[in-house]
Enzyme design. Structure first.
Site, mmCIF file in Angstrom:
data_model
loop_
_atom_site.group_PDB
_atom_site.id
_atom_site.type_symbol
_atom_site.label_atom_id
_atom_site.label_comp_id
_atom_site.label_asym_id
_atom_site.label_seq_id
_atom_site.Cartn_x
_atom_site.Cartn_y
_atom_site.Cartn_z
ATOM 1 N N CYS A 50 0.659 -1.070 -0.107
ATOM 2 C CA CYS A 50 0.219 0.053 0.113
ATOM 3 C C CYS A 50 0.932 1.202 0.030
ATOM 4 O O CYS A 50 1.765 1.087 0.750
ATOM 5 C CB CYS A 50 -0.926 -0.113 1.248
ATOM 6 S SG CYS A 50 -1.707 1.484 1.503
ATOM 7 N N TYR A 183 -5.750 6.566 -8.394
ATOM 8 C CA TYR A 183 -6.878 5.840 -7.846
ATOM 9 C C TYR A 183 -8.181 6.199 -8.482
ATOM 10 O O TYR A 183 -8.978 5.326 -9.032
ATOM 11 C CB TYR A 183 -7.122 5.747 -6.353
ATOM 12 C CG TYR A 183 -6.214 4.907 -5.722
ATOM 13 C CD1 TYR A 183 -6.605 3.588 -5.226
ATOM 14 C CD2 TYR A 183 -5.011 5.434 -5.244
ATOM 15 C CE1 TYR A 183 -5.583 2.601 -4.789
ATOM 16 C CE2 TYR A 183 -4.057 4.514 -4.695
ATOM 17 C CZ TYR A 183 -4.506 3.127 -4.356
ATOM 18 O OH TYR A 183 -3.398 2.402 -3.621
HETATM 19 N N1 LIG Z 1 -6.243 7.944 3.560
HETATM 20 C C1 LIG Z 1 -5.680 6.797 4.089
HETATM 21 C C2 LIG Z 1 -5.887 5.908 3.019
HETATM 22 C C3 LIG Z 1 -5.511 4.439 3.208
HETATM 23 C C4 LIG Z 1 -5.959 3.468 2.250
HETATM 24 O O1 LIG Z 1 -6.520 3.703 1.355
HETATM 25 N N2 LIG Z 1 -5.212 2.248 2.159
HETATM 26 C C5 LIG Z 1 -5.793 1.064 1.509
HETATM 27 C C6 LIG Z 1 -4.853 0.317 0.914
HETATM 28 S S1 LIG Z 1 -3.591 1.060 -0.263
HETATM 29 C C7 LIG Z 1 -6.768 0.183 2.430
HETATM 30 O O2 LIG Z 1 -6.503 -0.115 3.421
HETATM 31 N N3 LIG Z 1 -7.729 -0.073 1.618
HETATM 32 C C8 LIG Z 1 -8.936 -1.052 2.319
HETATM 33 C C9 LIG Z 1 -10.119 -0.842 1.692
HETATM 34 O O3 LIG Z 1 -10.592 0.248 1.119
HETATM 35 O O4 LIG Z 1 -11.165 -1.548 2.384
HETATM 36 C C10 LIG Z 1 -4.499 7.050 4.454
HETATM 37 O O5 LIG Z 1 -3.615 7.612 3.679
HETATM 38 O O6 LIG Z 1 -4.046 6.314 5.430
#
Ligand SMILES: N[C@@H](CCC(=O)N[C@@H](CS)C(=O)NCC(=O)O)C(=O)O
Length: 318
Positions: A50, A183
């Site tokens: 990530c 994204y």
């Molecule tokens: N705004 C958050 C975004 C984090 C994020 O979107 N992480 C993704 C992985 S790249 C995730 O865990 N997604 C899980 C989901 O959407 O269920 C940050 O920067 O910490």
């Protein structure tokens, strides 16, 4: 897949809208919050795949906070219950969680938002302090500074308020037009939304490329927070975003300045070890079946991040 359906928030305009992170509490070094910076108290839950979590992995490493803040990695592949500690290097020695969702449940049983990485966990209170990578990265270089074994300055110097404002402004610009734009391109549901995202992405990459014609890093001779926030998107660009998210106008390797800049950051002491192209590619190509139904993983592009830099861009000092 349910999780991805949730991730692709569509406000009716065919565009991807990233929901805001929910837990935004701050660790402090001056007792101003209930979360004092204490060695051994906090733990990071991250995914190597990530880009947001990667910021915090790099920040912890650059500062020398490995002894002070523990870390656990989730498996690159989410299943129907989300991010998982599947064993074989993907364990949670702190709480023995099998799924990251357990950390969210323990913090707020009514929480029904996304279970995302990174997470900064408080072992003492048994709860998530913060799940926003921008906040966590900032805390690593400020609140945790006194615990760092070899602190580096990621904000340009303690007295530099005007530089801090420039850093915040460029961070916001790069978030909107690069970090999150890939994204938006990948998860767009209409041609127009997709093309809007791609247009602003490449306009901004062109701008950054021009900015780097005259300087080694975004703000000068040393990499700051903004460089690392940009790096985690650039390092994934040709292997994933250019293909999987259809950010196809140009490749990173075609940029005269951005490509050596990305290699310079990759070759910075300790950084290459934080990059797992295997996990990055496995995660993206096998986690979004709506984008890649076959689940086949695109092979790693041949261009080499370890390739030597020219004399005009010397290798970083160790
Ligand atoms: N705004 C958050 C975004 C984090 C994020 O979107 N992480 C993704 C992985 S790249 C995730 O865990 N997604 C899980 C989901 O959407 O269920 C940050 O920067 O910490």
């Amino acid at each position: 897949m349910a999780l991805d359906a949730r991730q692709v928030q569509d406000a009716g305009d065919g565009a991807f809208h990233r929901p805001p992170s929910r837990f935004r509490r701050w660790v402090s070094s001056d007792g101003s919050t209930p979360y004092p910076a204490v060695s051994g108290r906090y733990h990071l839950y991250v995914a190597r795949a990530c880009p947001w979590a990667h910021r915090t992995i790099i920040g912890r490493m650059l500062m020398g906070l490995e002894e002070a803040i523990g870390i656990s990695f989730v498996s690159p592949l989410r299943d129907e219950r989300g991010w998982r500690f599947a064993g074989e290097g993907y364990e949670d020695p702190v709480n023995g969680f099998a799924y990251l969702s357990q950390a969210y449940d323990a913090t707020d049983p009514r929480y029904d938002g996304r279970v995302s990485v990174p997470v900064l966990w408080d072992r003492e209170r048994g709860e998530i302090v913060n799940n926003e990578s921008a906040d966590i990265l900032r805390m690593l270089s400020t609140a945790f500074r006194e615990l760092a074994e070899h602190p580096v300055e990621l904000l340009g110097g303690r007295d530099s308020q005007s530089l801090r404002a420039d850093i915040d402004a460029l961070n916001a610009h790069i978030y909107e037009n690069v970090n999150n734009a890939v994204y938006e391109a990948g998860f767009a549901r209409t041609q127009a939304a997709y093309e809007r995202a791609v247009a602003k992405l490449f306009t901004t990459l062109d701008e950054l490329n021009a900015r780097l014609a005259g300087r080694r890093f975004l703000f000068g001779a040393r990499p700051l927070e903004t460089d690392w926030r940009l790096f985690t998107t650039l390092v994934r660009f040709d292997a994933v975003y250019q293909i999987h998210f259809k950010c196809s106008l140009r490749k990173l390797v075609e940029y005269e300045h951005l490509w050596p800049y990305a290699r310079d950051l990759y070759q910075w002491h300790g950084v290459a070890e934080t990059v797992s192209f295997e996990e990055i590619r496995a995660h993206y190509y096998r986690t979004h079946p709506q984008l890649n139904p076959s689940g086949l993983v695109a092979v790693q592009p041949a261009a080499d991040f370890s390739a030597p830099l020219s004399a005009a861009r010397p290798r970083p000092e160790s």
